[in-house]
Write an enzyme that holds these catalytic residues in place. Structure first.
Site: not given
Length: 533
Positions: A58-59, A61, A63-64, A66, A84, A171
């Site tokens: 679902i995501g 980024g 650095f990671s 999800v 995560k 952030d």
């Protein structure tokens, strides 16, 4: 006369078979990619399979990544979980610090908590409660004014919580503050960039600061900070013995945090990869020094011979003088998302506090009141600072910078804008087709030239930045393109009489001086929230 069209436009339900085939192909490629990522995650951390059913990715980024998973509970029902997965190259101390933030400060007051943590070799997976949420861009212009008040109130509840523990999130943005509109639930997520204040209660954040300083010092050859009495965090280790002591302290602090990690065969979280990371960093720094030595030798020689008392004479020209070449690089954190960085971050102020989170909250509030998102977008820090000047004023920005030890030069004086007038104009009758970012009234496409005299010079800062998309770990939907917010007429309740208190709070959030910027605790008792509980 217009040239005849080669193809007639599609009308009604007319569809091109080629388009349908392309969409199906793209969808199949995406699904196969997600399936492959899930399989690789299960292979990397096999203990996940015995606990969760991983449904979707679902995501993603920097650095990671999800994933959405379900866990079978004893009562027979399933619970949705967000997994995560931190990239293997993430620094062990940084991972441990993020976990400590979640376990110590999370789980209440709209701050995301942690349920489990799994580790195998250099792969770490944090399991958190999953909060189904809406896209900020999708609901921006359909929110009632009361919903906006509730949204901001709950954001300040979360910020007050983490700031009490000395956590600077660094952030804060809509994609990191999840909002379930139906259930009225909120969650501040993603502490991957968090740092601590001087008196932080999160022990591992102190070492995160120290690691960041060491990295900046190695990059800038430990030039340090000019014009300031001391760094924000504790100094980097000076010798091997001190470095060993620091490593021991980190392990002890990590154990005291009571973060339960299911381990693999190779032992503790903070062990081998830290040494590898430090060695690779030293090697990269050494290579960089060798490659740039020949190119910059003549510049360094002229810079060394430059007396410190001389003033710069290259501003507004197409050259860089020896005075500017002799200036040392600033060592200051500048993490965060473009468009949400505070002035003190953009100008590399080393003493950064929780006030930077409040500035980011102010930018979110500015988007809510104006109906424009993202409000700011800039390709670099200098352009971002110039964009802030167009709203808050050049003279005010220069004066505020002096308060935290920075000197800013501006080629054109720009007056501060009235926030109510600005927001009402942007949210006006033409808001059915809004822009993605603000183009202030009277702006002809160029921002005032601004430069920070201690760091760099730039005679012009054009307002032609590339669009930036949200780097959200919790994005929903598959669309990668930009979409415009819906017309505010979908829910006009309260927008015809926005009180002065709203713009007073916005003004205090966007205070250019971090020392006088409103805190989360003070914001919660602001008159704007007098009827919000």
């Amino acid at each position: 006369m217009e040239e005849p069209m080669a193809f007639s436009p599609l009308r009604g339900c007319d569809r091109c078979p080629a388009d349908d085939s392309l969409k199906k192909y793209e969808q199949s490629v995406k699904l196969s990619g997600i399936k492959r990522d899930i399989e690789e995650l299960c292979e990397a951390v096999p203990q996940l399979v015995s606990v969760f059913k991983i449904k979707d990715k679902i995501g993603e980024g920097t650095f990671s990544s999800v994933y959405l998973a379900t866990a079978q509970l004893q009562e027979g029902r399933e619970e949705k979980i967000a997994l995560k997965h931190l990239i293997p190259t993430s620094h062990p101390v940084r991972i441990a610090a993020e976990l400590q933030c979640l376990t110590v400060a999370g789980g209440q007051d709209n701050v995301m908590g942690v349920k489990y943590c799994f580790r195998k070799n250099d792969h770490v997976v944090i399991a958190m409660p999953y909060l189904e949420h809406e896209s900020f861009l999708d609901i921006l212009n359909s929110l009632s004014f009361q919903e906006v008040r509730e949204y901001m109130f709950n954001l300040f509840v979360a910020l007050k919580r983490i700031h009490q523990f000395g956590i600077v999130h660094r952030d804060v943005k809509p994609s990191n503050f999840l909002y379930n509109r139906r259930l009225k639930k909120y969650a501040l997520v993603d502490f991957g960039l968090a740092q601590g204040t001087r008196d932080t209660k999160i022990e591992l954040l102190k070492f995160v600061q120290s690691e960041a300083q060491q990295e900046d010092c190695s990059r800038n050859k430990c030039h340090g900070v000019i014009g300031h009495k001391g760094p924000l965090s504790r100094p980097a280790p000076k010798n091997v013995d001190q470095h060993i002591t620091t490593k021991t302290s980190v392990k002890r602090s990590y154990a005291n945090a009571q973060i339960h990690i299911k381990q693999g065969k190779d032992g503790k979280l903070i062990k081998q990869s830290k040494t590898v990371d430090i060695m690779s960093r030293k090697l990269a720094t050494k290579k960089m020094a060798v490659s740039t030595k020949a190119v910059n030798s003549s510049m360094r020689d002229s810079a060394r011979s430059c007396p410190a008392a001389l003033t710069c004479d290259c501003y507004g020209t197409d050259r860089v003088c020896s005075v500017c070449l002799s200036r040392r690089q600033q060592v200051a954190p500048r993490a965060g998302t473009p468009g949400f960085r505070a002035p003190e971050v953009l100008t590399k102020c080393p003493d950064q506090t929780t006030a930077i989170d409040m500035w980011s909250a102010g930018v979110i509030f500015l988007s809510l009141l104006s109906g424009r998102y993202p409000f700011y977008k800039a390709s670099d820090d200098l352009t971002a600072l110039a964009q802030i000047m167009t709203i808050r004023g050049s003279r005010e920005t220069i004066q505020a910078a002096k308060a935290f030890g920075k000197s800013i030069l501006c080629s054109k004086e720009v007056p501060a804008q009235d926030l109510r007038t600005l927001c009402e104009r942007l949210r006006g009758p033409d808001s059915a087709n809004p822009k993605s970012a603000v183009d202030p009234p009277g702006n002809t496409g160029h921002h005032p030239a601004a430069s920070e005299s201690t760091d760099h010079k730039a005679p012009h800062a054009p307002a032609s930045p590339a669009q930036h998309s949200e780097d959200s770990l919790y994005k929903r939907g598959s669309g990668g393109g930009r979409r415009h917010p819906r017309d505010r007429t979908a829910n006009p309740e309260g927008w015809d009489s926005v009180p002065d208190d709203a713009y007073d709070l916005l003004d205090k959030l966007l205070d250019l001086n971090p020392a006088s910027r409103i805190t989360a605790e003070a914001a919660l008792v602001h008159p704007f929230f007098k009827d919000v509980c």
